[in-house]
Design a protein around this motif. Structure first.
Motif, PDB file in Angstrom:
ATOM      1  N   LYS A  92    -110.017  -3.458 -36.492  1.00 44.72           N
ATOM      2  CA  LYS A  92    -108.960  -3.705 -35.514  1.00 44.72           C
ATOM      3  C   LYS A  92    -107.766  -4.388 -36.169  1.00 44.72           C
ATOM      4  CE  LYS A  92    -107.976  -5.736 -30.998  1.00 44.72           C
ATOM      5  NZ  LYS A  92    -106.645  -6.222 -31.445  1.00 44.72           N
ATOM      6  N   ASN A  93    -108.042  -5.444 -36.939  1.00 46.07           N
ATOM      7  CA  ASN A  93    -106.943  -6.130 -37.625  1.00 46.07           C
ATOM      8  C   ASN A  93    -106.267  -5.225 -38.642  1.00 46.07           C
ATOM      9  OD1 ASN A  93    -107.589  -8.336 -36.141  1.00 46.07           O
ATOM     10  ND2 ASN A  93    -108.173  -9.662 -37.853  1.00 46.07           N
ATOM     11  N   SER A  97    -105.928  -1.972 -38.480  1.00 43.89           N
ATOM     12  CA  SER A  97    -105.061  -1.051 -37.754  1.00 43.89           C
ATOM     13  C   SER A  97    -103.821  -1.753 -37.213  1.00 43.89           C
ATOM     14  CB  SER A  97    -105.835  -0.405 -36.600  1.00 43.89           C
ATOM     15  OG  SER A  97    -105.008   0.453 -35.852  1.00 43.89           O
ATOM     16  N   ASP A  98    -104.020  -2.962 -36.661  1.00 46.48           N
ATOM     17  CA  ASP A  98    -102.905  -3.692 -36.060  1.00 46.48           C
ATOM     18  C   ASP A  98    -101.915  -4.201 -37.097  1.00 46.48           C
ATOM     19  OD1 ASP A  98    -104.049  -3.274 -33.602  1.00 46.48           O
ATOM     20  OD2 ASP A  98    -104.913  -5.296 -33.442  1.00 46.48           O
ATOM     21  N   GLU A  99    -102.437  -4.574 -38.273  1.00 39.10           N
ATOM     22  CA  GLU A  99    -101.604  -5.229 -39.276  1.00 39.10           C
ATOM     23  C   GLU A  99    -101.255  -4.339 -40.470  1.00 39.10           C
ATOM     24  OE1 GLU A  99    -100.440  -8.126 -38.669  1.00 39.10           O
ATOM     25  OE2 GLU A  99    -101.681  -8.655 -36.939  1.00 39.10           O
ATOM     26  N   SER A 115     -97.861  -4.693 -41.815  1.00 40.01           N
ATOM     27  CA  SER A 115     -97.408  -6.029 -42.180  1.00 40.01           C
ATOM     28  C   SER A 115     -97.382  -6.145 -43.703  1.00 40.01           C
ATOM     29  CB  SER A 115     -98.349  -7.089 -41.596  1.00 40.01           C
ATOM     30  OG  SER A 115     -98.365  -7.017 -40.191  1.00 40.01           O
TER      31      SER A 115
END
Length: 233
Positions: free
Chosen positions: A214-215, A217-219, A222
């Motif tokens: 999840k992190n 994919s989300d980040e 960044s």
């Protein structure tokens, strides 16, 4: 069928630069070319785009033909269009690079093309302009890995921090400080520590980690500074 008048026929091909990680270094997957010209010589895996498919579909087909894989990380790299790049017919090649875990998929490789993995430090002579394609892919991989966690695509489901460090050192061809690297990776929230340890390389062992999907994919877009000298990319 209507045709544009006075226009020449030009073939379009896709070539896949396939990188894999064997636990200690990043390698390149090559095949023996199966037809003339340059039959039997080392080549990237490629093929012509068919009339009923997009570039992405053609690249996915080529990758699956060799590795049996669907859904792996693949990204368009560059278009090679020199008029003399193919001695048979004018052919434009659109290149893609893909990232896979060698051990997870080594049994799926097709024997038809006699594929072999090569260290990036010992790449043999390649046909046509494939050496330029590989070098461009290596530079693009370095650039993206310097700011995004793209190299996690090369790892198995569970891995150690030392393995991850070896991966980065192989891509950037430089040694990294163990403590700083571990601290930076753990601070991102991209990895989850497991109870299990890898003990083949030392009695004390190193804890396994898994990717926090999840992190990740989300980040993904960044900026993560995992290497100390991004200007070297």
């Amino acid at each position: 069928m209507v045709h544009y008048p006075k226009q020449s026929r030009i073939l379009v091909a896709v070539d896949c630069i396939i990188f894999g990680f064997d636990g200690s270094e990043v390698k390149l997957l090559l095949i023996h070319r199966g037809f003339v010209p340059e039959k039997g010589k080392w080549s990237l895996m490629g093929g012509f785009v068919q009339k009923n498919e997009s570039l992405e579909e053609a690249a996915a087909r080529v990758l699956k033909t060799l590795t049996g894989l669907d859904g792996v990380y693949m990204e368009q790299l560059h278009t090679f269009s020199d008029q003399r790049r193919d001695p048979v017919e004018r052919t434009i090649s659109v290149t893609y690079f893909a990232l896979i875990d060698i051990h997870q998929y080594e049994d799926q490789l097709s024997d038809q093309f006699r594929p072999e993995w090569f260290s990036l430090k010992k790449i043999p002579a390649l046909i046509f302009d494939h050496a330029k394609m590989v070098e461009m892919a290596r530079q693009k991989l370095r650039y993206k890995a310097a700011i995004h966690p793209i190299l996690f695509e090369l790892l198995p489901k569970k891995f150690t921090i030392p393995q991850l460090q070896l991966l980065y050192e192989s891509v950037f061809d430089q040694e990294l400080d163990k403590r700083n690297f571990s601290r930076k990776v753990l601070s991102t929230g991209l990895v989850v520590k497991l109870k299990e340890k890898e003990k083949r390389k030392s009695r004390r062992g190193a804890f396994y980690f898994r990717l926090n999907k999840k992190n990740y994919s989300d980040e993904f877009h960044s900026i993560f500074n995992f290497i100390p000298n991004p200007e070297l990319v």
